[in-house]
Design a protein around this motif. Structure first.
Motif, PDB file in Angstrom:
ATOM      1  N   UNK A  77       0.769  -1.176  -0.067  1.00  8.83           N
ATOM      2  CA  UNK A  77       0.071   0.150  -0.032  1.00  8.83           C
ATOM      3  C   UNK A  77       0.943   1.134   0.088  1.00  8.83           C
ATOM      4  N   UNK A  78       1.860   1.061   1.044  1.00  8.63           N
ATOM      5  CA  UNK A  78       2.982   2.470   1.173  1.00  8.63           C
ATOM      6  C   UNK A  78       3.636   2.638  -0.199  1.00  8.63           C
ATOM      7  N   UNK A  79       4.379   1.587  -0.675  1.00 13.89           N
ATOM      8  CA  UNK A  79       5.570   1.501  -1.532  1.00 13.89           C
ATOM      9  C   UNK A  79       4.978   0.867  -2.933  1.00 13.89           C
ATOM     10  N   UNK A  80       4.505  -0.364  -2.878  1.00 16.61           N
ATOM     11  CA  UNK A  80       4.213  -0.966  -4.194  1.00 16.61           C
ATOM     12  C   UNK A  80       3.273  -0.471  -4.962  1.00 16.61           C
ATOM     13  N   UNK A  81       2.371   0.029  -4.533  1.00 15.26           N
ATOM     14  CA  UNK A  81       0.943   0.727  -5.488  1.00 15.26           C
ATOM     15  C   UNK A  81       1.188   1.931  -6.087  1.00 15.26           C
ATOM     16  N   UNK A  82       1.779   2.928  -4.913  1.00 14.15           N
ATOM     17  CA  UNK A  82       2.307   4.093  -5.640  1.00 14.15           C
ATOM     18  C   UNK A  82       3.581   4.085  -6.539  1.00 14.15           C
ATOM     19  N   UNK A  83       4.376   3.154  -6.347  1.00 11.12           N
ATOM     20  CA  UNK A  83       5.437   2.935  -7.492  1.00 11.12           C
ATOM     21  C   UNK A  83       4.932   2.523  -8.775  1.00 11.12           C
ATOM     22  N   UNK A  84       4.113   1.575  -8.772  1.00 13.40           N
ATOM     23  CA  UNK A  84       3.500   1.368  -9.981  1.00 13.40           C
ATOM     24  C   UNK A  84       2.795   2.213 -10.721  1.00 13.40           C
ATOM     25  N   UNK A  85       2.056   2.890  -9.940  1.00 17.56           N
ATOM     26  CA  UNK A  85       1.351   4.026 -10.692  1.00 17.56           C
ATOM     27  C   UNK A  85       1.894   5.078 -11.155  1.00 17.56           C
ATOM     28  N   UNK A  86       3.210   5.725 -10.342  1.00 13.73           N
ATOM     29  CA  UNK A  86       3.928   6.565 -10.619  1.00 13.73           C
ATOM     30  C   UNK A  86       4.908   6.180 -12.047  1.00 13.73           C
ATOM     31  N   UNK A  87       5.331   4.850 -11.922  1.00 16.48           N
ATOM     32  CA  UNK A  87       5.890   4.184 -13.165  1.00 16.48           C
ATOM     33  C   UNK A  87       5.053   4.325 -14.260  1.00 16.48           C
ATOM     34  N   UNK A  88       3.719   3.774 -14.376  1.00 20.37           N
ATOM     35  CA  UNK A  88       3.139   3.765 -15.577  1.00 20.37           C
ATOM     36  C   UNK A  88       2.081   4.670 -16.164  1.00 20.37           C
ATOM     37  N   UNK A  89       1.688   5.442 -14.999  1.00 14.97           N
ATOM     38  CA  UNK A  89       0.724   6.548 -15.227  1.00 14.97           C
ATOM     39  C   UNK A  89       1.336   8.086 -15.373  1.00 14.97           C
ATOM     40  N   UNK A  90       2.630   8.137 -14.910  1.00  8.80           N
ATOM     41  CA  UNK A  90       3.055   9.527 -14.999  1.00  8.80           C
ATOM     42  C   UNK A  90       4.287   9.534 -15.811  1.00  8.80           C
ATOM     43  N   UNK A  91       4.634   9.056 -16.753  1.00  9.42           N
ATOM     44  CA  UNK A  91       5.545   8.949 -17.695  1.00  9.42           C
ATOM     45  C   UNK A  91       5.626  10.549 -18.469  1.00  9.42           C
ATOM     46  N   UNK A  92       4.434  10.737 -18.889  1.00 10.38           N
ATOM     47  CA  UNK A  92       4.157  12.220 -19.423  1.00 10.38           C
ATOM     48  C   UNK A  92       4.534  13.350 -18.823  1.00 10.38           C
ATOM     49  N   UNK A  93       3.922  13.304 -17.759  1.00 10.14           N
ATOM     50  CA  UNK A  93       3.987  14.359 -16.557  1.00 10.14           C
ATOM     51  C   UNK A  93       5.421  14.402 -16.123  1.00 10.14           C
ATOM     52  N   UNK A  94       6.276  13.321 -15.879  1.00  7.76           N
ATOM     53  CA  UNK A  94       7.741  13.433 -15.607  1.00  7.76           C
ATOM     54  C   UNK A  94       8.494  13.997 -16.670  1.00  7.76           C
ATOM     55  N   UNK A  95       8.268  13.877 -17.862  1.00  9.31           N
ATOM     56  CA  UNK A  95       8.817  14.263 -18.951  1.00  9.31           C
ATOM     57  C   UNK A  95       8.635  15.726 -19.251  1.00  9.31           C
ATOM     58  N   UNK A  96       7.393  15.963 -19.168  1.00 13.08           N
ATOM     59  CA  UNK A  96       7.052  17.547 -19.396  1.00 13.08           C
ATOM     60  C   UNK A  96       7.581  18.506 -18.216  1.00 13.08           C
ATOM     61  N   UNK A  97       7.531  18.038 -17.021  1.00 13.61           N
ATOM     62  CA  UNK A  97       8.015  18.549 -16.128  1.00 13.61           C
ATOM     63  C   UNK A  97       9.472  18.389 -15.662  1.00 13.61           C
ATOM     64  N   UNK A  98      10.334  17.634 -16.411  1.00 18.48           N
ATOM     65  CA  UNK A  98      11.611  17.306 -16.341  1.00 18.48           C
ATOM     66  C   UNK A  98      11.925  16.650 -14.810  1.00 18.48           C
TER      67      UNK A  98
END
Length: 119
Positions: A77-98
């Protein structure tokens, strides 16, 4: 690991065993599970990496293993799920905001625990 450790980390160990069975990952001489994905995944003693994983990737995933043993049943709950979400659903956000993937709280902490120094 003793029986209490297995009970403490049971949720991620069960998921790790399921991933191992369904992916056909094989344990290598270092105790890592080699799979065909380009991603790393840590579910306590089940550390999945690609055969070409860098030393930093391995250390990072081992940092997640330390998190698992600290957090026990809260790890997914604290690490696994947030990590998977950050990896797979926020790639565009990470690139856009460097923003680096490793700037996220659970990834930064895994690097620290694994002794990874990033530039």
């Amino acid at each position: 690991m003793n029986i209490l450790s297995y009970l403490w980390c049971a949720p991620q160990l069960i998921v790790g065993l399921i991933v191992k069975v369904f992916t056909g990952a094989k344990k290598d001489e270092r105790g890592l599970y080699i799979w065909n994905s380009g991603y790393g995944l840590s579910l306590d003693k089940f550390v999945f990496v690609n055969k070409n994983a860098s030393e930093n990737t391995i250390k990072h995933e081992q940092g997640h293993t330390k998190q698992s043993r600290m957090l026990g049943p809260l790890y997914l709950v604290v690490i696994g799920i947030p990590s998977v979400i950050w990896c797979h659903f926020f790639e565009g956000y990470r690139k856009k905001n460097n923003i680096s993937y490793y700037d996220f709280f659970c990834e930064k902490w895994a690097d620290e625990l694994g002794g990874v120094k990033r530039k």
